[in-house]
Design a protein around this motif. Structure first.
Motif, PDB file in Angstrom:
ATOM      1  N   GLU A  10      13.191 -79.072  64.244  1.00  0.00           N
ATOM      2  CA  GLU A  10      14.189 -79.806  63.877  1.00  0.00           C
ATOM      3  C   GLU A  10      13.969 -81.207  64.798  1.00  0.00           C
ATOM      4  OE1 GLU A  10      18.799 -80.193  65.367  1.00  0.00           O
ATOM      5  OE2 GLU A  10      17.604 -78.543  65.940  1.00  0.00           O
ATOM      6  N   SER A  11      13.215 -81.039  65.949  1.00  0.00           N
ATOM      7  CA  SER A  11      12.648 -82.402  66.706  1.00  0.00           C
ATOM      8  C   SER A  11      11.792 -83.274  65.976  1.00  0.00           C
ATOM      9  CB  SER A  11      12.023 -82.059  68.139  1.00  0.00           C
ATOM     10  OG  SER A  11      10.610 -81.373  68.010  1.00  0.00           O
ATOM     11  N   LEU A  12      11.210 -82.721  64.979  1.00  0.00           N
ATOM     12  CA  LEU A  12      10.180 -83.446  64.115  1.00  0.00           C
ATOM     13  C   LEU A  12      10.931 -84.116  63.060  1.00  0.00           C
ATOM     14  CD1 LEU A  12       6.916 -81.387  64.533  1.00  0.00           C
ATOM     15  CD2 LEU A  12       7.533 -83.373  65.798  1.00  0.00           C
ATOM     16  N   GLY A  13      12.183 -83.862  62.686  1.00  0.00           N
ATOM     17  CA  GLY A  13      12.810 -84.340  61.592  1.00  0.00           C
ATOM     18  C   GLY A  13      13.155 -83.376  60.401  1.00  0.00           C
ATOM     19  N   VAL A  14      12.780 -82.180  60.707  1.00  0.00           N
ATOM     20  CA  VAL A  14      12.941 -81.252  59.464  1.00  0.00           C
ATOM     21  C   VAL A  14      14.270 -80.599  59.523  1.00  0.00           C
ATOM     22  CG1 VAL A  14      12.276 -78.954  58.441  1.00  0.00           C
ATOM     23  CG2 VAL A  14      10.434 -80.381  59.649  1.00  0.00           C
ATOM     24  N   ARG A  22       9.146 -72.141  64.761  1.00  0.00           N
ATOM     25  CA  ARG A  22       9.708 -72.915  65.877  1.00  0.00           C
ATOM     26  C   ARG A  22      10.776 -73.608  65.257  1.00  0.00           C
ATOM     27  NH1 ARG A  22       7.360 -69.422  68.153  1.00  0.00           N
ATOM     28  NH2 ARG A  22       5.949 -69.398  69.530  1.00  0.00           N
ATOM     29  N   PRO A  23      11.863 -73.278  64.954  1.00  0.00           N
ATOM     30  CA  PRO A  23      13.101 -74.075  64.496  1.00  0.00           C
ATOM     31  C   PRO A  23      13.377 -75.208  65.168  1.00  0.00           C
ATOM     32  CG  PRO A  23      14.053 -72.031  64.983  1.00  0.00           C
ATOM     33  CD  PRO A  23      12.259 -71.811  65.091  1.00  0.00           C
ATOM     34  N   VAL A  24      13.502 -74.952  66.530  1.00  0.00           N
ATOM     35  CA  VAL A  24      13.727 -76.213  67.280  1.00  0.00           C
ATOM     36  C   VAL A  24      12.922 -77.320  67.299  1.00  0.00           C
ATOM     37  CG1 VAL A  24      14.305 -76.857  69.713  1.00  0.00           C
ATOM     38  CG2 VAL A  24      15.127 -74.663  68.668  1.00  0.00           C
ATOM     39  N   ALA A  37      10.356 -66.458  64.597  1.00  0.00           N
ATOM     40  CA  ALA A  37      11.992 -66.849  64.799  1.00  0.00           C
ATOM     41  C   ALA A  37      12.628 -65.943  63.718  1.00  0.00           C
ATOM     42  CB  ALA A  37      12.261 -68.189  64.779  1.00  0.00           C
ATOM     43  N   ASP A  38      11.960 -64.964  63.232  1.00  0.00           N
ATOM     44  CA  ASP A  38      12.489 -63.999  62.125  1.00  0.00           C
ATOM     45  C   ASP A  38      13.774 -63.345  62.604  1.00  0.00           C
ATOM     46  OD1 ASP A  38      12.957 -63.212  59.786  1.00  0.00           O
ATOM     47  OD2 ASP A  38      11.380 -61.721  59.897  1.00  0.00           O
ATOM     48  N   ARG A  41      22.050 -75.625  64.839  1.00  0.00           N
ATOM     49  CA  ARG A  41      21.529 -77.256  65.140  1.00  0.00           C
ATOM     50  C   ARG A  41      21.975 -77.730  66.522  1.00  0.00           C
ATOM     51  NH1 ARG A  41      23.624 -80.080  60.478  1.00  0.00           N
ATOM     52  NH2 ARG A  41      21.498 -79.492  59.166  1.00  0.00           N
ATOM     53  N   GLY A  42      20.753 -78.236  66.967  1.00  0.00           N
ATOM     54  CA  GLY A  42      21.030 -78.879  68.220  1.00  0.00           C
ATOM     55  C   GLY A  42      20.862 -78.120  69.400  1.00  0.00           C
ATOM     56  N   GLN A  43      20.341 -76.637  69.323  1.00  0.00           N
ATOM     57  CA  GLN A  43      20.180 -75.921  70.396  1.00  0.00           C
ATOM     58  C   GLN A  43      18.783 -75.947  71.020  1.00  0.00           C
ATOM     59  OE1 GLN A  43      20.238 -72.089  68.063  1.00  0.00           O
ATOM     60  NE2 GLN A  43      17.982 -71.804  68.330  1.00  0.00           N
ATOM     61  N   THR A  44      18.504 -75.862  72.272  1.00  0.00           N
ATOM     62  CA  THR A  44      17.393 -76.240  73.011  1.00  0.00           C
ATOM     63  C   THR A  44      16.260 -75.088  72.977  1.00  0.00           C
ATOM     64  OG1 THR A  44      18.244 -75.508  75.035  1.00  0.00           O
ATOM     65  CG2 THR A  44      18.680 -77.859  74.350  1.00  0.00           C
TER      66      THR A  44
END
Length: 430
Positions: free
Chosen positions: A258-262, A253-255, A419-420, A426-429
């Protein structure tokens, strides 16, 4: 998120308080089960050896050859694991292995040390990984297209470098290097004699265990030991550290990550470069240890087989190690007694298919699948009974046929990272 990365899902409890039981909870592969399965496989091979007289299927020579053949496949599979756990499909493993074979040979010759070649091969593979990361992570190029391009460019680039460097060296040429410095090997000499004697007795089970142990303890390259240690090391890093959790979250879950600061881009970059490094090590093993010389086309498609071993292993280190061992073993059989050993392997395959049919019918209640598997088992058994050996043309195809059979049988239980292969910006929802 870690639960998803581990490949388990939790279903909501049904009405009435009854708890739903998934297939993964009905049967979980644990260390004792793996050990029992390994012992059972040796018992089966021993029985087949007694019945068929194919003494090479558990001999020390076969096991040693299988170990050497499994290492480059396993390293390529491990490289694919790192990349795909971060969500980047790496079809370019073959090209990165090609770079590893050339740079490994060059480093060993340049610095007169096989270990310098190991480092150079890793750097060469990491260079291929970095190119793949630039294309897929930074610029969002389709992962398959980038990987295929690396495979093509890797072959052409190393051919050019061979003409530029090796052709000018004594004993070198446009398609090969001079002889490389020899890598040291480990032998537990005090048990070699007793094991060899016990293996020669051809006793049921005892001689088979002696042959397997002798193959694993005599003349083992230090590079092989390093490669084996990389499997538990990769498991520890990816499944037991915060770094590994963040990396796997990028493939699930890349989104959300990212929301968790990764920093998703950074972790994908790191994973793909490490992937190339491991594939480069596999290539360096081929030139430094397996052959002692660099040759054009030396990888022979092992990068693709490594990718298949990773899929067979369900994107897990232990599973891919088993897949690499399987492919290495089938390859070793066809190189030694050829048609005789492969013919004996037909009986092993028939019995394993029959056992799988029983499991599908009793434990999974999949009647149609069980009937199809039983039919395949009967067909293989009939072929075994009607023949005395296997044609040489077929034995050379055995490793590739094993790849196809294993993937087709294992396809029902595979679970790739969510998500493979999906492009990430970056920034996608979603």
């Amino acid at each position: 998120m870690s639960g998803q990365a581990e490949g388990t899902t939790t279903a909501p409890a049904p009405a009435g308080g009854a708890r739903a039981t998934s297939p993964a909870r009905r049967f979980r592969v644990t260390t004792p089960i793996l050990l029992l399965g390994g012992v059972g496989l040796v018992v089966l091979l021993s029985a087949v050896r007694i019945v068929t007289g194919a003494s090479d299927i558990t001999s020390g020579g076969t096991v040693a050859a299988a170990l050497g053949l499994a290492v480059p496949i396993g390293l390529a599979a491990l490289g694919g694991l790192w990349s795909e756990r971060a969500g980047v499909v790496n079809i370019g493993l073959e090209g990165m292995m090609v770079l590893g074979t050339w740079f490994g040979a060059w480093g060993a010759l340049q610095f007169h040390s096989p270990w310098a070649g190991v480092v150079a091969g890793a750097v060469g593979g990491a260079l291929g990984g970095a190119i793949h990361a630039v294309a897929t992570v930074t610029f969002g190029v389709d992962h398959i297209i980038s990987g295929v391009a690396i495979n093509i460019v890797g072959v052409g680039f190393t051919q050019y470098l061979s003409k530029l460097v090796f052709e000018k060296m004594p004993g070198g040429g446009t398609k090969n290097s001079p002889q490389l410095p020899e890598m040291g090997r480990l032998s537990v000499t005090f048990i070699d004699g007793p094991l060899r004697t016990l293996e020669a007795k051809q006793w049921f089970l005892l001689s088979d265990f002696a042959g397997i142990l002798r193959g694993l303890t005599q003349g083992v390259s230090w590079f092989t030991i390093l490669a084996i240690l990389l499997v538990p090391l990769s498991y520890y890093i990816l499944w037991r550290t915060a770094f590994g959790l963040r990396l796997r979250s990028c493939g699930e879950r890349p989104v959300a990550a990212e929301s968790l600061g990764v920093n998703v881009y950074l972790y994908k970059w790191a994973a793909v470069v490490v992937s190339g490094l491991l594939a480069g090590l596999g290539g360096a093993f081929l030139s430094i240890v397996a052959a002692g010389i660099y040759r054009d086309g030396q990888t022979g498609g092992r990068g693709y087989i490594g990718l298949a071993a990773m899929i067979f292993g369900n994107w897990r280190p232990g599973g891919l190690a088993g897949g690499a061992a399987l492919f290495g073993y089938t390859d070793a059989l066809q190189l030694r007694q050829g048609g005789v050993s492969v013919h004996a392997l037909l009986l092993v395959v028939a019995l394993l298919l029959a056992a799988m049919a029983v499991y599908q019918l009793v434990r999974q209640s999949r009647t149609v699948a069980a009937l199809i598997t039983a039919g395949c088992a009967a067909l293989v058994f009939v072929v075994f009974m009607m023949t005395d050996t296997v044609p040489e043309q077929f034995t050379t195809f055995t490793p590739h046929l094993t790849t196809l059979l294993v993937l087709s049988l294992a396809s029902q239980r595979l679970r790739m990272p969510a998500a493979d292969g999906i492009p990430y910006r970056r920034g996608q929802t979603t």
